[in-house]
Motif scaffolding. Structure first.
Motif, PDB file in Angstrom:
ATOM      1  N   TRP A 228       0.855  -1.176   0.000  1.00 30.99           N
ATOM      2  CA  TRP A 228       0.000   0.000   0.000  1.00 30.99           C
ATOM      3  C   TRP A 228       0.899   1.236   0.000  1.00 30.99           C
ATOM      4  CZ3 TRP A 228      -5.036   0.670  -0.857  1.00 30.99           C
ATOM      5  CH2 TRP A 228      -5.891  -0.426  -0.728  1.00 30.99           C
ATOM      6  N   TYR A 229       0.542   2.176  -0.855  1.00 25.51           N
ATOM      7  CA  TYR A 229       1.299   3.394  -1.035  1.00 25.51           C
ATOM      8  C   TYR A 229       0.343   4.578  -0.833  1.00 25.51           C
ATOM      9  CZ  TYR A 229       4.207   0.018  -3.528  1.00 25.51           C
ATOM     10  OH  TYR A 229       4.947  -1.084  -3.860  1.00 25.51           O
ATOM     11  N   ARG A 230       0.915   5.747  -0.585  1.00 24.92           N
ATOM     12  CA  ARG A 230       0.071   6.933  -0.498  1.00 24.92           C
ATOM     13  C   ARG A 230       0.811   8.134  -1.065  1.00 24.92           C
ATOM     14  NH1 ARG A 230      -0.111   7.820   6.096  1.00 24.92           N
ATOM     15  NH2 ARG A 230       2.035   8.612   6.352  1.00 24.92           N
ATOM     16  N   GLN A 231       0.024   9.070  -1.559  1.00 21.18           N
ATOM     17  CA  GLN A 231       0.591  10.302  -2.095  1.00 21.18           C
ATOM     18  C   GLN A 231      -0.249  11.473  -1.616  1.00 21.18           C
ATOM     19  OE1 GLN A 231       1.056  10.512  -6.395  1.00 21.18           O
ATOM     20  NE2 GLN A 231       2.709  11.997  -6.153  1.00 21.18           N
TER      21      GLN A 231
ATOM     22  N   ASP B 236      -2.179  11.662   7.700  1.00 20.94           N
ATOM     23  CA  ASP B 236      -2.454  10.469   6.905  1.00 20.94           C
ATOM     24  C   ASP B 236      -3.290  10.795   5.669  1.00 20.94           C
ATOM     25  OD1 ASP B 236      -2.927   8.725  10.003  1.00 20.94           O
ATOM     26  OD2 ASP B 236      -1.163   8.630   8.691  1.00 20.94           O
ATOM     27  N   THR B 237      -3.748  12.020   5.556  1.00 20.04           N
ATOM     28  CA  THR B 237      -4.540  12.427   4.404  1.00 20.04           C
ATOM     29  C   THR B 237      -3.727  12.285   3.120  1.00 20.04           C
ATOM     30  OG1 THR B 237      -5.897  13.963   5.679  1.00 20.04           O
ATOM     31  CG2 THR B 237      -5.710  14.375   3.307  1.00 20.04           C
ATOM     32  N   ALA B 238      -4.264  11.534   2.170  1.00 22.82           N
ATOM     33  CA  ALA B 238      -3.563  11.243   0.925  1.00 22.82           C
ATOM     34  C   ALA B 238      -4.465  10.397   0.033  1.00 22.82           C
ATOM     35  CB  ALA B 238      -2.259  10.494   1.194  1.00 22.82           C
ATOM     36  N   VAL B 239      -4.032  10.210  -1.195  1.00 25.87           N
ATOM     37  CA  VAL B 239      -4.630   9.190  -2.054  1.00 25.87           C
ATOM     38  C   VAL B 239      -3.829   7.907  -1.835  1.00 25.87           C
ATOM     39  CG1 VAL B 239      -5.223   8.492  -4.391  1.00 25.87           C
ATOM     40  CG2 VAL B 239      -5.331  10.906  -3.752  1.00 25.87           C
ATOM     41  N   TYR B 240      -4.540   6.834  -1.557  1.00 23.04           N
ATOM     42  CA  TYR B 240      -3.916   5.556  -1.261  1.00 23.04           C
ATOM     43  C   TYR B 240      -4.044   4.621  -2.456  1.00 23.04           C
ATOM     44  CZ  TYR B 240      -3.213   6.798   3.613  1.00 23.04           C
ATOM     45  OH  TYR B 240      -2.768   7.396   4.771  1.00 23.04           O
ATOM     46  N   TYR B 241      -2.935   3.949  -2.771  1.00 21.49           N
ATOM     47  CA  TYR B 241      -2.846   3.029  -3.892  1.00 21.49           C
ATOM     48  C   TYR B 241      -2.281   1.695  -3.420  1.00 21.49           C
ATOM     49  CZ  TYR B 241      -2.730   7.469  -6.533  1.00 21.49           C
ATOM     50  OH  TYR B 241      -2.982   8.724  -7.054  1.00 21.49           O
ATOM     51  N   CYS B 242      -2.585   0.655  -4.177  1.00 20.56           N
ATOM     52  CA  CYS B 242      -1.903  -0.617  -3.945  1.00 20.56           C
ATOM     53  C   CYS B 242      -1.140  -0.992  -5.220  1.00 20.56           C
ATOM     54  CB  CYS B 242      -2.889  -1.721  -3.584  1.00 20.56           C
ATOM     55  SG  CYS B 242      -3.963  -2.220  -4.940  1.00 20.56           S
ATOM     56  N   ASN B 243      -0.186  -1.873  -5.077  1.00 15.76           N
ATOM     57  CA  ASN B 243       0.547  -2.405  -6.219  1.00 15.76           C
ATOM     58  C   ASN B 243       1.310  -3.628  -5.765  1.00 15.76           C
ATOM     59  OD1 ASN B 243       1.818  -2.620  -8.811  1.00 15.76           O
ATOM     60  ND2 ASN B 243       1.588  -0.423  -9.035  1.00 15.76           N
TER      61      ASN B 243
ATOM     62  N   GLY C 257      -6.654   4.744  -7.275  1.00 21.30           N
ATOM     63  CA  GLY C 257      -6.455   5.105  -5.877  1.00 21.30           C
ATOM     64  C   GLY C 257      -7.758   5.403  -5.161  1.00 21.30           C
ATOM     65  N   THR C 258      -7.664   5.573  -3.852  1.00 21.29           N
ATOM     66  CA  THR C 258      -8.825   5.936  -3.053  1.00 21.29           C
ATOM     67  C   THR C 258      -8.425   7.044  -2.084  1.00 21.29           C
ATOM     68  OG1 THR C 258     -10.627   5.072  -1.666  1.00 21.29           O
ATOM     69  CG2 THR C 258      -8.441   4.103  -1.319  1.00 21.29           C
ATOM     70  N   GLN C 259      -9.225   8.092  -2.019  1.00 16.55           N
ATOM     71  CA  GLN C 259      -8.887   9.270  -1.225  1.00 16.55           C
ATOM     72  C   GLN C 259      -9.227   9.040   0.239  1.00 16.55           C
ATOM     73  OE1 GLN C 259      -7.612  12.536  -2.169  1.00 16.55           O
ATOM     74  NE2 GLN C 259      -7.446  12.683   0.076  1.00 16.55           N
ATOM     75  N   VAL C 260      -8.264   9.322   1.101  1.00 16.20           N
ATOM     76  CA  VAL C 260      -8.480   9.313   2.544  1.00 16.20           C
ATOM     77  C   VAL C 260      -8.243  10.724   3.055  1.00 16.20           C
ATOM     78  CG1 VAL C 260      -7.621   8.467   4.756  1.00 16.20           C
ATOM     79  CG2 VAL C 260      -7.851   6.895   2.819  1.00 16.20           C
ATOM     80  N   THR C 261      -9.242  11.263   3.721  1.00 18.00           N
ATOM     81  CA  THR C 261      -9.133  12.598   4.286  1.00 18.00           C
ATOM     82  C   THR C 261      -9.421  12.514   5.774  1.00 18.00           C
ATOM     83  OG1 THR C 261      -9.872  13.608   2.212  1.00 18.00           O
ATOM     84  CG2 THR C 261      -9.955  14.977   4.189  1.00 18.00           C
ATOM     85  N   VAL C 262      -8.451  12.972   6.574  1.00 10.72           N
ATOM     86  CA  VAL C 262      -8.600  12.955   8.029  1.00 10.72           C
ATOM     87  C   VAL C 262      -8.710  14.403   8.488  1.00 10.72           C
ATOM     88  CG1 VAL C 262      -7.667  12.164  10.219  1.00 10.72           C
ATOM     89  CG2 VAL C 262      -7.193  10.883   8.109  1.00 10.72           C
ATOM     90  N   SER C 263      -9.880  14.769   8.943  1.00 13.76           N
ATOM     91  CA  SER C 263     -10.130  16.156   9.303  1.00 13.76           C
ATOM     92  C   SER C 263     -11.321  16.239  10.244  1.00 13.76           C
ATOM     93  CB  SER C 263     -10.420  16.983   8.044  1.00 13.76           C
ATOM     94  OG  SER C 263     -10.772  18.310   8.382  1.00 13.76           O
TER      95      SER C 263
END
Length: 116
Positions: A36-39, A89-96, A109-115
């Motif tokens: 799992w990766y994030r950007q 931790d807010t980022a777009v998360y990807y797998c590969n 990807g899937t967007q995770v927003t922590v707020s």
């Protein structure tokens, strides 16, 4: 043609939890290590968690103790359970498949927003 489809992201308050899923099609899923990766905006993509074909796991120091990666080879799916989420931790998360070097084209990807 391998396809990676991430899901499960959303908006969550600090301290909350999310579970991400990544469905992998078109390949022999069980032989690959998965990650799992994030950007985050303005930052490079980073590897946050990895799981070997045998189930061994590794985590970035920033998520260790909070995130758990797992896989279900029967479902060709890899998961990321994220607890005690922080705004950073807010980022777009990807797998590969792979680790620092990946094998396949990236999914959406899937967007995770922590707020709050």
């Amino acid at each position: 043609q391998v396809q990676l489809v991430e899901s499960g992201g959303g908006l969550v308050q600090p301290g909350g939890s999310l579970k991400l899923s990544c469905a992998v099609s078109g390949s022999i899923f069980s032989i690959y290590a998965m990650g799992w990766y994030r950007q985050a905006p303005g930052k490079p993509r980073e590897l946050v968690a990895a799981i070997s074909s045998g189930g061994s796991t590794n985590y970035a120091s920033s998520v260790k103790g909070r995130f758990t990666i797992s896989r279900d080879n029967a479902k060709n799916t890899v998961y990321l359970q994220m607890n005690s989420l922080k705004p950073e931790d807010t980022a777009v998360y990807y797998c590969n498949a792979g680790g620092t070097v990946v094998y396949f084209s990236w999914g959406q990807g899937t967007q995770v927003t922590v707020s709050s």
